[in-house]
Design an enzyme around this catalytic site. Structure first.
Site, mmCIF file in Angstrom:
data_model
loop_
_atom_site.group_PDB
_atom_site.id
_atom_site.type_symbol
_atom_site.label_atom_id
_atom_site.label_comp_id
_atom_site.label_asym_id
_atom_site.label_seq_id
_atom_site.Cartn_x
_atom_site.Cartn_y
_atom_site.Cartn_z
ATOM 1 C CD GLU A 1 -5.217 -2.390 1.822
ATOM 2 O OE1 GLU A 1 -5.618 -1.889 0.743
ATOM 3 O OE2 GLU A 1 -4.649 -1.719 2.691
ATOM 4 C CD1 TRP B 1 -18.740 12.665 10.861
ATOM 5 C CD2 TRP B 1 -18.857 10.857 9.541
ATOM 6 N NE1 TRP B 1 -18.236 11.617 11.565
ATOM 7 C CE2 TRP B 1 -18.295 10.490 10.791
ATOM 8 C CE3 TRP B 1 -19.021 9.884 8.558
ATOM 9 C CZ2 TRP B 1 -17.901 9.183 11.067
ATOM 10 C CZ3 TRP B 1 -18.628 8.589 8.834
ATOM 11 C CH2 TRP B 1 -18.077 8.238 10.081
ATOM 12 C CB THR C 1 -0.875 0.045 1.268
ATOM 13 O OG1 THR C 1 0.000 0.093 2.395
ATOM 14 C CG2 THR C 1 -1.759 -1.165 1.378
ATOM 15 C CE LYS D 1 -14.458 11.979 12.028
ATOM 16 N NZ LYS D 1 -13.149 11.803 11.439
#
Ligand code: ADP
Length: 550
Positions: free
Chosen positions: A339, A452, A194, A447
């Site tokens: 992944e 959100w 990654t 936030k």
């Protein structure tokens, strides 16, 4: 590896492991005359057939054996999309070793870190990367052989790399008589790290089985829809999550392959699309920016290019509209991650959507899409409780399936699964028809006052303004609301827009409290090794930014 109970009556089919070598054997035998065309680092166009690719991959497999590379050993590459890289894909994994594709856009110290972490035995690299490899060779503790992927003429006279090998010499000095070995399909095949925006990069170690299943699953019409009638140009690099599996799914489909090498600018890509009659391509949004701008500025159309997959970052709706409406190119919005090998979802319409007005269809296409067979997903709240598929509730996106990691290489990060599901780190909605839409990465979400704000929506809206080339939205500390959105914008060359005008453009299109508190114009946005905007860098740069008080 199976820990499942056995039925008293087992099926009676041939037992043949799903191995990567079976793909190159298949394409060479059944579509052997189809072409692979590569723009080489040397500057010219190289062309040959799958049959010749198979032959050279077998020579390379013999050569690797000669160098002492055995089952499970890691062989790294630092290379562009090209035929030699494809040969390595098949020779390394096919012979039972593990192909470790390194992203050359990483900093040299990151390359050293992952080469050592992976314990690479060999490093195969393109001429472009000779200076990097010369600088780091001594620090790559486990690498026993360095192989420069070029012919004898282009080998440097005296290199700092001890015993530097020449790829073409190596291939020429070995026989093409080689039988691909059979082994357990769960054996490791390739290793991708990654990008490690936070902490050290972690390795995803794919197996032969997961790679073959991913290639099958991603080729179907609901996903990439590749067939032998296509000519495919993967813009997405082979050093980034195996070019989304295209080096496997394209040969599996028998399609002609076109590799762009290092020339990823709009002009070079356009010329290759036209000269090789490319029908299908795939890449991250930033590469399409270059190609689209080149075509628009020069009033060019595409003669054969019909469909593209865009993923890796949200495809801005304005980009999708231009590709469809101006160029007549079908856009498949896709989502996935390292992944996940990487493909998870693909956009597209279903038969029941065909009579919808165009605007409603576009809304569906803009979502990151529907799970492909082989991937299951769900969204959960902070307590792990599953949320409804209503297109409104958003939560942490969890996935599972045979091509999703169960753990990171060498168990970095410890236990990653939660009740058997992999937490993607993305926040999304899923609607009643199963279409998933990413709201944000959980680490990017803003936030504000306990609620959100999704940055992707704000960026997409900004990029709908004609004067905006690129936009990134980040949260900046606010005394009352914790965080408020700051919009960072790169203007299109020669076009003007001011802060007030741009904010005015948002009026009525978003909830009032989503309105960015400020806009800053920049010459460029910082891009990471995988062509994505580095929001962590922007957050660092603007952490002291003083938002205007309303
Ligand atoms: P990294 O960026 O760390 O290298 P990947 O390249 O595997 O990791 O990127 C995976 C992430 O990219 C996803 O978790 C998601 O946040 C983002 N991503 C991928 N495709 C899309 C998409 N179509 N829309 C929005 N975000 C996407």
């Amino acid at each position: 590896m199976s820990s499942y109970p056995q039925s008293p009556l087992m099926g009676q089919m041939m037992s043949q492991p799903l191995l990567i070598s079976s793909i190159i054997e298949f394409v060479a035998r059944h579509y052997g005359g189809n072409e692979i065309v590569s723009r080489r680092v040397e500057g010219d166009l190289h062309r040959y057939t799958y049959r010749e690719c198979h032959q050279r991959a077998r020579r390379l497999a013999n050569a690797l054996h000669g160098l002492g590379v055995g089952l499970g050993d890691r062989v790294a590459t630092l290379a562009w999309n090209g035929y030699r890289h494809l040969e390595a894909y098949y020779a390394v994994s096919g012979s039972g070793a593990v192909l470790h594709t390194i992203n050359p856009r990483l900093f040299p110290e990151q390359i050293v870190y992952i080469a050592n972490h992976a314990e690479d035995q060999c490093l195969l690299f393109d001429l472009t990367f000779l200076p990097v490899v010369e600088a780091i060779a001594a620090q790559c503790k486990t690498v026993r052989h360095f192989v420069l992927m070029c012919d004898r003429e282009r080998m440097p006279k005296d290199s700092k790399i001890p015993d530097l090998l020449c790829y073409e010499d190596l291939i020429a000095s070995h026989s093409d008589e080689y039988t691909w070995p059979l082994f357990d399909e769960n054996s490791a095949a390739t290793l991708c790290y990654t990008s490690g925006t936070t902490g050290n990069p972690k390795g995803a170690l794919y197996s032969h089985r997961s790679t073959v299943l991913h290639a099958y699953g991603s080729a179907v019409p609901n996903a990439l829809n590749v067939s032998a009638a296509d000519t495919v140009l993967p813009v997405v690099p082979m050093f980034h999550v195996n070019a989304w599996g295209l080096p496997y799914s394209v040969p599996l489909s028998g399609a002609k392959m076109v590799f762009p090498g290092a020339a990823l600018d709009g002009k070079s890509l356009y010329e290759l699309f036209e000269s090789e009659k490319v029908t299908f391509s795939a890449g991250v949004p930033t590469v399409w920016l270059g190609l689209i701008n080149h075509a628009l500025q020069n009033k060019l159309k595409f003669s054969t290019f019909r469909r593209t997959v865009i993923g890796g970052a949200a495809c801005p709706p304005a980009m999708m509209d231009t590709l469809i409406d101006v160029f007549g190119i079908e856009v498949v919005h896709a989502w996935g991650m390292t992944e996940m090998s990487p493909l998870g979802t693909c956009g597209g319409l279903q038969s029941k959507h065909m009579d919808l007005p165009q605007a409603a269809q576009r809304k569906i296409l803009q979502k990151q899409g529907h799970a492909i067979y082989g991937v299951d997903m769900k969204i959960v709240d902070d307590d792990g409780k599953e949320l409804p598929w209503d297109g409104i509730s958003y939560g942490h996106l969890m996935v599972k399936g045979p091509w999703i990691i169960a753990r990171y290489f060498k168990d970095e990060g410890g236990e990653v699964l939660q009740d058997g599901w992999f937490p993607t780190g993305d926040v999304s909605t899923i609607d009643a028809d199963g279409y998933m839409q990413i709201t944000d990465r959980s680490k990017d979400v803003i936030k504000s006052g306990g609620e959100w704000i999704g940055t992707i929506d704000l960026e997409n809206l900004a990029m709908g303004h004609p004067a905006v080339l690129q936009a990134a939205c980040i949260g900046v500390a606010h005394p009352k609301w914790d965080e408020r959105p700051l919009l960072l914008v790169v203007k299109r060359p020669g076009m003007e827009v001011g802060r007030e005008d741009l904010l005015h453009f948002f009026d009525g299109k978003i909830a009032k409290w989503w309105m960015p508190d400020d806009v800053v114009f920049l010459d460029a946005l910082p891009m990471g090794a995988t062509g994505k905007i580095q929001k962590n860098k922007l957050r660092e740069q603007f952490k002291g930014h003083c938002l205007p008080t309303a």
